[in-house]
Design an enzyme around this catalytic site. Structure first.
Site, mmCIF file in Angstrom:
data_model
loop_
_atom_site.group_PDB
_atom_site.id
_atom_site.type_symbol
_atom_site.label_atom_id
_atom_site.label_comp_id
_atom_site.label_asym_id
_atom_site.label_seq_id
_atom_site.Cartn_x
_atom_site.Cartn_y
_atom_site.Cartn_z
ATOM 1 N N GLY A 48 0.818 -1.219 0.000
ATOM 2 C CA GLY A 48 0.000 0.000 0.000
ATOM 3 C C GLY A 48 0.845 1.261 0.000
ATOM 4 C CB CYS A 49 3.721 2.294 2.071
ATOM 5 S SG CYS A 49 2.832 2.215 3.647
ATOM 6 C CB THR A 50 5.045 0.285 -2.865
ATOM 7 O OG1 THR A 50 6.011 -0.185 -1.916
ATOM 8 C CG2 THR A 50 5.674 0.354 -4.244
ATOM 9 C CB ALA A 53 5.730 6.035 -2.341
#
Length: 158
Positions: A48-50, A53
């Site tokens: 999710g963070c990838t 970002a």
């Protein structure tokens, strides 16, 4: 469940100086005179963070053209941030808040629900800070996918 701090429009954005992925430091105050999108995410290199970002990376030219600087903040150390920056060709600064003091000051760390359980962790959040260092928008519990598009709509950038 204890209530976390919540920032609101008009509040002064808590200042910070934190280590960056490139081994330097970034002070929020060094960005005065520019609008800043500060987004808090739980952990570098996670799916999710990838996604989030990379969405910011892919929208960076447009956000910059509208006067915004983008900064990502997580509790990760500089080495992990450097690996994340390199792996995904991220073109904006990531700062590490290992003791979580800044995340807590922004209300982006505390109790949250994760798969039905109450846990302590980073609350995925985005803060839009104006040129004078005041909170313009504070979005809590945002979704990783589609958030940048929604943010662009909320800021009238589409």
């Amino acid at each position: 469940m204890t209530e976390n701090v919540r920032l609101a429009p008009g509040d002064t954005a808590p200042d910070f100086t934190l280590p960056t992925a490139d081994g330097g430091t970034l002070a929020l105050s060094s960005l005065r005179g520019r609008k800043v999108i500060l987004y808090a995410y739980p952990a570098a290199m996670t799916p999710g963070c990838t996604t989030q970002a990379c969405d910011f990376r892919d929208s960076l030219a447009s956000l910059t053209a509208h006067g915004y600087a983008v900064v990502g903040i997580s509790p990760d150390g500089a080495a992990k941030l450097a690996k994340f920056t390199e792996r995904d060709a991220l073109t904006f600064p990531l700062v590490g808040d290992e003791d979580k003091a800044v995340l807590k000051a922004y209300g982006a760390y505390g109790e949250k629900k994760n798969y039905g359980k109450t846990v302590q962790g980073v609350i995925r959040s985005t803060f839009v800070i104006d040129e004078k260092g005041q909170i313009e928008h504070a979005f809590y519990n945002v979704k990783a996918t589609g958030h940048v598009a929604k943010l662009r709509r909320d800021l009238g950038l589409n």
